[in-house]
Design a protein around this motif. Sequence first.
Motif, PDB file in Angstrom:
ATOM      1  N   UNK A 261       0.914  -1.060  -0.101  1.00 44.25           N
ATOM      2  CA  UNK A 261      -0.085  -0.100  -0.208  1.00 44.25           C
ATOM      3  C   UNK A 261       0.745   1.386   0.059  1.00 44.25           C
ATOM      4  N   UNK A 262       0.729   2.115  -0.768  1.00 41.16           N
ATOM      5  CA  UNK A 262       1.330   3.484  -0.887  1.00 41.16           C
ATOM      6  C   UNK A 262       0.415   4.566  -0.703  1.00 41.16           C
ATOM      7  N   UNK A 263       1.050   5.344   0.380  1.00 41.35           N
ATOM      8  CA  UNK A 263       0.217   6.546   0.673  1.00 41.35           C
ATOM      9  C   UNK A 263       1.033   7.938   0.328  1.00 41.35           C
ATOM     10  N   UNK A 264       0.424   8.775  -0.505  1.00 42.23           N
ATOM     11  CA  UNK A 264       0.942   9.700  -1.391  1.00 42.23           C
ATOM     12  C   UNK A 264       0.357  11.036  -0.836  1.00 42.23           C
ATOM     13  N   UNK A 265       1.051  12.049  -1.039  1.00 47.85           N
ATOM     14  CA  UNK A 265       1.036  13.252  -0.366  1.00 47.85           C
ATOM     15  C   UNK A 265      -0.052  14.377  -1.176  1.00 47.85           C
ATOM     16  N   UNK A 266      -0.633  13.614  -2.310  1.00 47.19           N
ATOM     17  CA  UNK A 266      -1.543  14.279  -3.091  1.00 47.19           C
ATOM     18  C   UNK A 266      -2.211  13.370  -3.886  1.00 47.19           C
ATOM     19  N   UNK A 267      -3.304  13.644  -4.386  1.00 42.64           N
ATOM     20  CA  UNK A 267      -4.049  12.828  -5.463  1.00 42.64           C
ATOM     21  C   UNK A 267      -3.073  12.550  -6.544  1.00 42.64           C
ATOM     22  N   UNK A 268      -3.259  11.306  -6.997  1.00 38.44           N
ATOM     23  CA  UNK A 268      -2.448  11.162  -8.312  1.00 38.44           C
ATOM     24  C   UNK A 268      -3.136   9.743  -9.031  1.00 38.44           C
TER      25      UNK A 268
END
Length: 553
Positions: free
Chosen positions: A173-180
């Motif tokens: 699972x990857x948690x991003x700092x913005x919607x991509x």
Amino acid sequence: MMRKSRMVAITATAISLALGATACGGSNGANGKPVKGGTLSILEKGDFDHLDPQRAYTTEADSTDELLVRSLTNWDVSGNSPKLVGDLATTTGTPSDNDQVWTFHLRQGVKWQDGSEVTSQDVKYGVERVFSPDINGGPPYASQWLIGGANYKGPYKGQSLDSIQTPDKYTIVFHLNQPVADFNEATAMPTWAAVPKAHDTASTYDHHVWSDGPYELKSYVPNKEAVLVRNPNWSASTDPLRQQNVNEVDIKMGMDEGAIDQLLKSDSGDAQTSMQQWPISGSDLSGVLNDPTLKNRIVSSKAPGINYMAINTTRVKDIRVREAIEYAINKQTVRGAFGGSGYGDYASTMLNPGMGGYQPFNLYSSNPAGDLTKAKSLMQQAGNPKMTLSLTVENTTTQEHFGDAVKNALSQIGITVNVTPIDAGSYFSTIQNTKNQYDMSWVDWIADWPNASTVLPVLFDGRQIAKLPQANQDESYLNDPKIEAALDAASKMSDISQRNAAYGALDKEIMQQAAVVPLMYMNFPELFGSKVGGLKQDPILGEPNLMKVFIKS
């Protein structure tokens, strides 16, 4: 990502000896039923910048890595248009939390070359390697998007990145700092490949890549040869994209580009089972494309790519001088250096026709031969400075002719150009090191996936100059806070049409800075021998796709 080439003075005869002469024969064409066995030879002008999946950022390296390692997702190019599919992952991923969390489930039973199973921890470790200062040169997306990436320095001192979670051995699972919204297209790049910690050799991993693909790296002699052989623990049942047809892939490096063309044209001896990974040289291209006997032995990809010249805005500070360069460049002679119209159409934008966000416009000369009157007027407005500018090119005949075309064009407006040839095996790593700055540089770029988000943010975000001093893709050194804010805003737009419109407007705004001279939208015609089958054009990489290659009996 970039293309690269290299020229070393080796004659066609010497290449024939290197391959080993055999009897002539065989039929043309790349189709037919796959056959097991044989050796495929790939003739290269130079070494890879990097084969390490986390550092690979040229199309030759990415194409070769597809035989060695598996990314989370990938592109199926077997149909009429590329389709994103799961590769190491079972699907193309599941987004949540407004596209800021992405979950992938791995295929079970995928094996490393030693027979051990590939796990989500291996993927996590592979991606974490990107953040180490010793692992530079690859795509910037992981460091841009993963939470905590700004301060993380990689796994080599025992630290892990909390924004990559592995709840079980098959889930990551990857948690991003913005919607991509197109994150799963980024994960088709080898950056997101697994690496087993026990076999990681850090900065020397280029020559020791551990395989979970159909082939493993048997040997690698830098600047000379890399040999790939079958991975005995690869299974077709766990791989929806690749086949394991040939016994061996022999990559021969450091060969003269013209000699490679001549050898493949002759289709004699082992040239019948050989191919190239770089476009036909400029001096040969027109002749090859107009030879009806060769048409069945050409793979041509109209890649989402741009051939351009970057102008260092921190060294050529007067925008009137930069605009004068825009008008003075004769794109007809430039395109002639690369082989003429077969290489591609004249360019006036940094986004390609057909790409999301592309808008047709031309801010400078509508005549591809340039407009010297306008260029001289701009130089006069700038005070007619007598300037000497450096221009970097790769050390190939094609690029030398390009350098001459630029030199001749700019001499007519009072600018002296000193052409600096650089060994193509290290060309991009040289010009992208901020310690090595030049006034102008030849560059080409292929979108990492067919979206403007993989062109403008990578090439014109000036914040990377300080952040990635050894791998700065912003060769124009454009560092405009207004443009960077607009890039940030566009990247966060979930509505694709709105985002594309924003990138199209940014393309024009960037061109108003006269920081780059777009030259051609690129085609990539490449030759292969008559006994090479299974090649398919890859419009994502602009390379012949190797996943199902075979040697005809």
